[in-house]
Design a protein around this motif. Structure first.
Motif, PDB file in Angstrom:
ATOM      1  N   VAL A 126       0.852  -1.187   0.000  1.00 29.48           N
ATOM      2  CA  VAL A 126       0.000   0.000   0.000  1.00 29.48           C
ATOM      3  C   VAL A 126       0.889   1.239   0.000  1.00 29.48           C
ATOM      4  O   VAL A 126       1.850   1.328   0.769  1.00 29.48           O
ATOM      5  CB  VAL A 126      -0.927   0.032   1.236  1.00 29.48           C
ATOM      6  N   ILE A 127       0.543   2.191  -0.858  1.00 32.88           N
ATOM      7  CA  ILE A 127       1.224   3.484  -0.903  1.00 32.88           C
ATOM      8  C   ILE A 127       0.223   4.523  -0.405  1.00 32.88           C
ATOM      9  O   ILE A 127      -0.907   4.588  -0.890  1.00 32.88           O
ATOM     10  CB  ILE A 127       1.656   3.839  -2.340  1.00 32.88           C
ATOM     11  N   ALA A 128       0.634   5.313   0.580  1.00 34.27           N
ATOM     12  CA  ALA A 128      -0.254   6.335   1.138  1.00 34.27           C
ATOM     13  C   ALA A 128       0.518   7.645   1.310  1.00 34.27           C
ATOM     14  O   ALA A 128       1.748   7.653   1.360  1.00 34.27           O
ATOM     15  CB  ALA A 128      -0.803   5.871   2.480  1.00 34.27           C
ATOM     16  N   THR A 129      -0.232   8.744   1.412  1.00 32.41           N
ATOM     17  CA  THR A 129       0.388  10.045   1.652  1.00 32.41           C
ATOM     18  C   THR A 129      -0.067  10.646   2.977  1.00 32.41           C
ATOM     19  O   THR A 129       0.462  11.662   3.408  1.00 32.41           O
ATOM     20  CB  THR A 129       0.058  11.034   0.507  1.00 32.41           C
ATOM     21  N   ASP A 130      -1.036  10.026   3.624  1.00 34.94           N
ATOM     22  CA  ASP A 130      -1.589  10.537   4.874  1.00 34.94           C
ATOM     23  C   ASP A 130      -0.780  10.027   6.068  1.00 34.94           C
ATOM     24  O   ASP A 130      -0.648   8.818   6.263  1.00 34.94           O
ATOM     25  CB  ASP A 130      -3.050  10.095   4.991  1.00 34.94           C
ATOM     26  N   ALA A 131      -0.255  10.954   6.874  1.00 35.55           N
ATOM     27  CA  ALA A 131       0.559  10.573   8.039  1.00 35.55           C
ATOM     28  C   ALA A 131      -0.235   9.725   9.037  1.00 35.55           C
ATOM     29  O   ALA A 131       0.326   8.873   9.717  1.00 35.55           O
ATOM     30  CB  ALA A 131       1.098  11.821   8.729  1.00 35.55           C
ATOM     31  N   GLY A 132      -1.530   9.931   9.113  1.00 40.66           N
ATOM     32  CA  GLY A 132      -2.370   9.157  10.023  1.00 40.66           C
ATOM     33  C   GLY A 132      -2.449   7.691   9.646  1.00 40.66           C
ATOM     34  O   GLY A 132      -2.873   6.854  10.452  1.00 40.66           O
ATOM     35  N   SER A 133      -2.031   7.368   8.432  1.00 37.96           N
ATOM     36  CA  SER A 133      -2.104   5.974   7.986  1.00 37.96           C
ATOM     37  C   SER A 133      -1.176   5.076   8.804  1.00 37.96           C
ATOM     38  O   SER A 133      -1.445   3.893   8.969  1.00 37.96           O
ATOM     39  CB  SER A 133      -1.780   5.864   6.489  1.00 37.96           C
ATOM     40  N   GLN A 134      -0.098   5.625   9.356  1.00 42.68           N
ATOM     41  CA  GLN A 134       0.814   4.809  10.167  1.00 42.68           C
ATOM     42  C   GLN A 134       0.076   4.208  11.357  1.00 42.68           C
ATOM     43  O   GLN A 134       0.160   3.014  11.609  1.00 42.68           O
ATOM     44  CB  GLN A 134       1.996   5.643  10.659  1.00 42.68           C
ATOM     45  N   ARG A 135      -0.619   5.038  12.086  1.00 43.47           N
ATOM     46  CA  ARG A 135      -1.384   4.569  13.243  1.00 43.47           C
ATOM     47  C   ARG A 135      -2.446   3.567  12.797  1.00 43.47           C
ATOM     48  O   ARG A 135      -2.625   2.517  13.407  1.00 43.47           O
ATOM     49  CB  ARG A 135      -2.023   5.773  13.932  1.00 43.47           C
ATOM     50  N   ASP A 136      -3.150   3.900  11.709  1.00 39.63           N
ATOM     51  CA  ASP A 136      -4.239   3.047  11.234  1.00 39.63           C
ATOM     52  C   ASP A 136      -3.748   1.658  10.839  1.00 39.63           C
ATOM     53  O   ASP A 136      -4.344   0.652  11.223  1.00 39.63           O
ATOM     54  CB  ASP A 136      -4.937   3.687  10.028  1.00 39.63           C
ATOM     55  N   PHE A 137      -2.674   1.599  10.070  1.00 44.39           N
ATOM     56  CA  PHE A 137      -2.208   0.298   9.583  1.00 44.39           C
ATOM     57  C   PHE A 137      -1.611  -0.546  10.710  1.00 44.39           C
ATOM     58  O   PHE A 137      -1.779  -1.762  10.727  1.00 44.39           O
ATOM     59  CB  PHE A 137      -1.222   0.468   8.423  1.00 44.39           C
ATOM     60  N   ARG A 138      -0.946   0.092  11.649  1.00 48.59           N
ATOM     61  CA  ARG A 138      -0.403  -0.653  12.790  1.00 48.59           C
ATOM     62  C   ARG A 138      -1.536  -1.253  13.624  1.00 48.59           C
ATOM     63  O   ARG A 138      -1.492  -2.417  14.017  1.00 48.59           O
ATOM     64  CB  ARG A 138       0.470   0.255  13.658  1.00 48.59           C
ATOM     65  N   SER A 139      -2.549  -0.443  13.905  1.00 54.56           N
ATOM     66  CA  SER A 139      -3.699  -0.921  14.686  1.00 54.56           C
ATOM     67  C   SER A 139      -4.453  -2.013  13.939  1.00 54.56           C
ATOM     68  O   SER A 139      -4.836  -3.026  14.522  1.00 54.56           O
ATOM     69  CB  SER A 139      -4.659   0.231  14.990  1.00 54.56           C
ATOM     70  N   PHE A 140      -4.666  -1.791  12.659  1.00 59.64           N
ATOM     71  CA  PHE A 140      -5.388  -2.766  11.847  1.00 59.64           C
ATOM     72  C   PHE A 140      -4.686  -4.122  11.866  1.00 59.64           C
ATOM     73  O   PHE A 140      -5.325  -5.163  12.026  1.00 59.64           O
ATOM     74  CB  PHE A 140      -5.526  -2.262  10.416  1.00 59.64           C
ATOM     75  N   ALA A 141      -3.370  -4.113  11.732  1.00 64.42           N
ATOM     76  CA  ALA A 141      -2.619  -5.373  11.722  1.00 64.42           C
ATOM     77  C   ALA A 141      -2.790  -6.115  13.051  1.00 64.42           C
ATOM     78  O   ALA A 141      -3.029  -7.325  13.066  1.00 64.42           O
ATOM     79  CB  ALA A 141      -1.142  -5.105  11.440  1.00 64.42           C
ATOM     80  N   LYS A 142      -2.712  -5.391  14.141  1.00 60.98           N
ATOM     81  CA  LYS A 142      -2.868  -6.022  15.463  1.00 60.98           C
ATOM     82  C   LYS A 142      -4.270  -6.589  15.646  1.00 60.98           C
ATOM     83  O   LYS A 142      -4.442  -7.695  16.146  1.00 60.98           O
ATOM     84  CB  LYS A 142      -2.577  -5.014  16.572  1.00 60.98           C
ATOM     85  N   LEU A 143      -5.281  -5.824  15.262  1.00 58.49           N
ATOM     86  CA  LEU A 143      -6.662  -6.227  15.493  1.00 58.49           C
ATOM     87  C   LEU A 143      -7.164  -7.291  14.519  1.00 58.49           C
ATOM     88  O   LEU A 143      -7.988  -8.121  14.881  1.00 58.49           O
ATOM     89  CB  LEU A 143      -7.589  -5.004  15.421  1.00 58.49           C
ATOM     90  N   GLN A 183       7.618  11.958   0.883  1.00 60.11           N
ATOM     91  CA  GLN A 183       6.234  12.209   0.483  1.00 60.11           C
ATOM     92  C   GLN A 183       5.292  11.039   0.711  1.00 60.11           C
ATOM     93  O   GLN A 183       4.087  11.224   0.703  1.00 60.11           O
ATOM     94  CB  GLN A 183       6.196  12.582  -1.002  1.00 60.11           C
ATOM     95  N   ASN A 184       5.815   9.836   0.874  1.00 59.81           N
ATOM     96  CA  ASN A 184       4.948   8.659   0.917  1.00 59.81           C
ATOM     97  C   ASN A 184       5.201   7.755   2.116  1.00 59.81           C
ATOM     98  O   ASN A 184       6.289   7.756   2.687  1.00 59.81           O
ATOM     99  CB  ASN A 184       5.120   7.827  -0.359  1.00 59.81           C
ATOM    100  N   TYR A 185       4.174   6.995   2.392  1.00 59.94           N
ATOM    101  CA  TYR A 185       4.231   5.926   3.403  1.00 59.94           C
ATOM    102  C   TYR A 185       3.942   4.631   2.654  1.00 59.94           C
ATOM    103  O   TYR A 185       2.984   4.565   1.872  1.00 59.94           O
ATOM    104  CB  TYR A 185       3.165   6.153   4.488  1.00 59.94           C
TER     105      TYR A 185
END
Length: 79
Positions: A40-57, A70-72
Motif C-alpha cells: 500500500v502506498i499512502a500520503t496521509d501521516a495518520g495511515s501509520q497509526r491506522d495500519f499498525r492498529s489494523f494489523a494487530k486487530l 512524500q509517501n508511506y
C-alpha cells in the motif's frame, strides 16, 4: 529491505485521507488469498497509526513499513 518483499498486488491511495487508505486496503485484502502480500502506498501521516492498529486487530501481518519524504509504504500479509 522493501526491494526483497514480493507482493501480489499494489494499492496506491495517494491523496486520500484517513480512513480511506485503510478501507481500500481492507477491500483489496478481501480479494487476496491467505499468505498473499499487499503493498500500500499512502500520503496521509495518520495511515501509520491506522495500519499498525489494523494489523494487530485483524491478525494480518504488517511485514514492513517505510517512510519517504512524500509517501508511506506498507506491506501487509493476509492471514
Amino acid at each position: 529491505m522493501s526491494e526483497q518483499i514480493s507482493f501480489k498486488e499494489e494499492l496506491d491511495t495517494s491523496g486520500l485521507n484517513c480512513p480511506l487508505p485503510l478501507l481500500k486496503a481492507k477491500q483489496a485484502l478481501a480479494n487476496l488469498s491467505s499468505g498473499d502480500v499487499l503493498k500500500v502506498i499512502a500520503t496521509d501521516a495518520g495511515s501509520q497509526r491506522d495500519f499498525r492498529s489494523f494489523a494487530k486487530l485483524s491478525g494480518n501481518e504488517l511485514l514492513h513499513e517505510e517512510v519517504t519524504e512524500q509517501n508511506y509504504y506498507y506491506w501487509l500479509k493476509k492471514r
